[in-house]
Design a protein around this motif. Structure first.
Motif, PDB file in Angstrom:
ATOM      1  N   PHE A   1       0.838  -1.217  -0.196  1.00  0.00           N
ATOM      2  CA  PHE A   1      -0.083  -0.101   0.013  1.00  0.00           C
ATOM      3  C   PHE A   1       0.798   1.314  -0.028  1.00  0.00           C
ATOM      4  CE2 PHE A   1       0.552  -1.768   4.258  1.00  0.00           C
ATOM      5  CZ  PHE A   1       1.063  -1.006   4.925  1.00  0.00           C
TER       6      PHE A   1
ATOM      7  N   ASP B   1       3.713   3.402  -1.363  1.00  0.00           N
ATOM      8  CA  ASP B   1       4.862   3.839  -2.472  1.00  0.00           C
ATOM      9  C   ASP B   1       6.188   4.040  -2.350  1.00  0.00           C
ATOM     10  OD1 ASP B   1       2.304   4.041  -4.172  1.00  0.00           O
ATOM     11  OD2 ASP B   1       2.132   6.149  -4.130  1.00  0.00           O
TER      12      ASP B   1
ATOM     13  N   PRO C   1      -5.724   0.579 -11.749  1.00  0.00           N
ATOM     14  CA  PRO C   1      -5.733   0.813 -10.254  1.00  0.00           C
ATOM     15  C   PRO C   1      -7.397   0.354  -9.698  1.00  0.00           C
ATOM     16  CG  PRO C   1      -5.873   3.036 -11.200  1.00  0.00           C
ATOM     17  CD  PRO C   1      -5.488   2.185 -12.268  1.00  0.00           C
TER      18      PRO C   1
ATOM     19  N   ARG D   1      -5.171   0.597  -5.814  1.00  0.00           N
ATOM     20  CA  ARG D   1      -3.693   0.650  -6.476  1.00  0.00           C
ATOM     21  C   ARG D   1      -4.011  -0.635  -7.600  1.00  0.00           C
ATOM     22  NH1 ARG D   1      -2.351   4.301  -3.562  1.00  0.00           N
ATOM     23  NH2 ARG D   1      -0.661   4.424  -1.934  1.00  0.00           N
TER      24      ARG D   1
ATOM     25  N   SER E   1       3.270  -3.618 -11.860  1.00  0.00           N
ATOM     26  CA  SER E   1       3.723  -2.206 -12.089  1.00  0.00           C
ATOM     27  C   SER E   1       5.014  -2.603 -13.039  1.00  0.00           C
ATOM     28  CB  SER E   1       3.883  -1.276 -10.952  1.00  0.00           C
ATOM     29  OG  SER E   1       4.917  -1.989 -10.225  1.00  0.00           O
TER      30      SER E   1
ATOM     31  N   CYS F   1       2.578  -5.975  -6.636  1.00  0.00           N
ATOM     32  CA  CYS F   1       2.258  -5.084  -5.554  1.00  0.00           C
ATOM     33  C   CYS F   1       1.069  -5.621  -4.786  1.00  0.00           C
ATOM     34  CB  CYS F   1       1.928  -3.590  -5.987  1.00  0.00           C
ATOM     35  SG  CYS F   1       1.568  -2.342  -4.850  1.00  0.00           S
TER      36      CYS F   1
END
Length: 320
Positions: free
Chosen positions: A144, A146, A186, A210, A214, A223
């Motif tokens: 969660f 970045d 997302p 999210r 990625s 992620c």
């Protein structure tokens, strides 16, 4: 595998580091770690460089280095005493420091640079590194956030039941036919785990939107945390893609039972990890790992740190 002669030299070097810097979180030591490669065998230094530059598999296990451990496994991370794990922690930070910059979160274990993963009574079924019989499902650390780590290191202190750490690398998974496009959008909700929330003094559930993949389509980064990730309600395509991704990662699942002194370094973008269930005894002999986080770019979190020298990343900026 570290050869016995190299292991003896490493232990001597760690003792010298401890005598010079006293604490592994000494700022002068932390700022010089990357220049201490000569303390490591050449083949190990090369393998660490390959992991850092993502020219190797996303996990590296280092064996053959043992340390004396006379202190019991703490009943809680708050009971850890720095002098009891001094050489262990200089070793863990030395190898982790070859991958990038060490850092910690203010919301985890009072911001300690090296954390404890051990069973805590009352958290047996929690989806946390402090659980036991509930196991710990596949996840990357802190998906969660970045500013999450790029790599992390685990050093086994005790593992009496040879409980396996489970791993699955996206590099090994067959992604042909996977609905990659939706996974890059997302369209997924990731809950902030309760350990972070408790550290921030937040009682309510916090969920952030999210993507779960990625980077590049050919070599995507992960992620997600299966226990805390779901598709946006009503998004059947996203839910199907998430389930498909899980099945493909489960198909390449592997396990490793860390022995005392083993170090496991993991790429937090290319590999999900977890832990099989075990029964904690709470008798001072339970499974115990030390854990450290590494970033390739400490400046990325500058807005959340009190100064350039500070390595503690402040609370998650919720709502931004």
């Amino acid at each position: 595998m570290v050869a016995p002669a190299d292991a003896a030299r490493i232990r001597d070097s760690l003792s010298q580091l401890a005598n010079t810097y006293e604490r592994f979180d000494n700022s002068t030591y932390l700022n010089t770690i990357s220049g201490l490669t000569e303390l490591l065998p050449d083949d190990l230094a090369d393998r660490l460089a390959q992991l850092r530059d993502r020219r190797s598999s996303p996990a590296l296990r280092i064996r053959g280095l043992s340390f004396e451990l006379t202190t019991p496994t703490p009943a809680h991370w708050r009971e850890w005493q720095p002098e009891t794990t001094l050489l262990h922690d200089f070793w863990l930070t030395l190898v982790c420091g070859q991958l990038g910059e060490l850092f910690s979160y203010a919301s985890l274990q009072d911001g300690r640079l090296v954390e404890d993963l051990l069973p805590i009574e009352g958290l047996e079924d929690a989806q946390l590194g402090l659980s036991s019989i509930g196991g710990f499902d596949f996840h990357v650390d802190d998906p969660f956030d970045d500013d999450r780590c790029d790599f992390f290191g685990l050093l086994a202190m005790r593992n009496p039941d040879r409980t396996e750490t489970i791993l699955a690398a996206i590099d090994d998974a067959d992604l042909s036919g996977l609905d990659v496009d939706v996974l890059f959008e997302p369209r997924f909700l990731i809950r902030v785990d309760p350990e972070h929330l408790e550290g921030m003094g937040i009682d309510d559930e916090v969920t952030l939107r999210r993507p779960v993949l990625s980077g590049s389509r050919s070599q995507p980064g992960l992620c997600l945390d299966w226990a805390y990730t779901e598709a946006v309600p009503g998004d059947d395509r996203a839910q199907a893609a998430l389930a498909d991704l899980r099945a493909r990662l489960e198909a390449v699942r592997t396990g490793v039972a860390l022995e005392p002194g083993d170090t496991l370094l993991i790429d937090n973008h290319r590999l999900v990890h977890g832990r099989r269930p075990f029964h904690a005894r709470y008798d001072g002999n339970d499974r115990w790992l030390r854990h450290a986080m590494i970033t390739l770019d400490l400046e990325r979190s500058r807005a959340r740190r009190s100064s350039d020298e500070d390595r503690v990343v402040g609370f998650l900026p919720l709502g931004t």
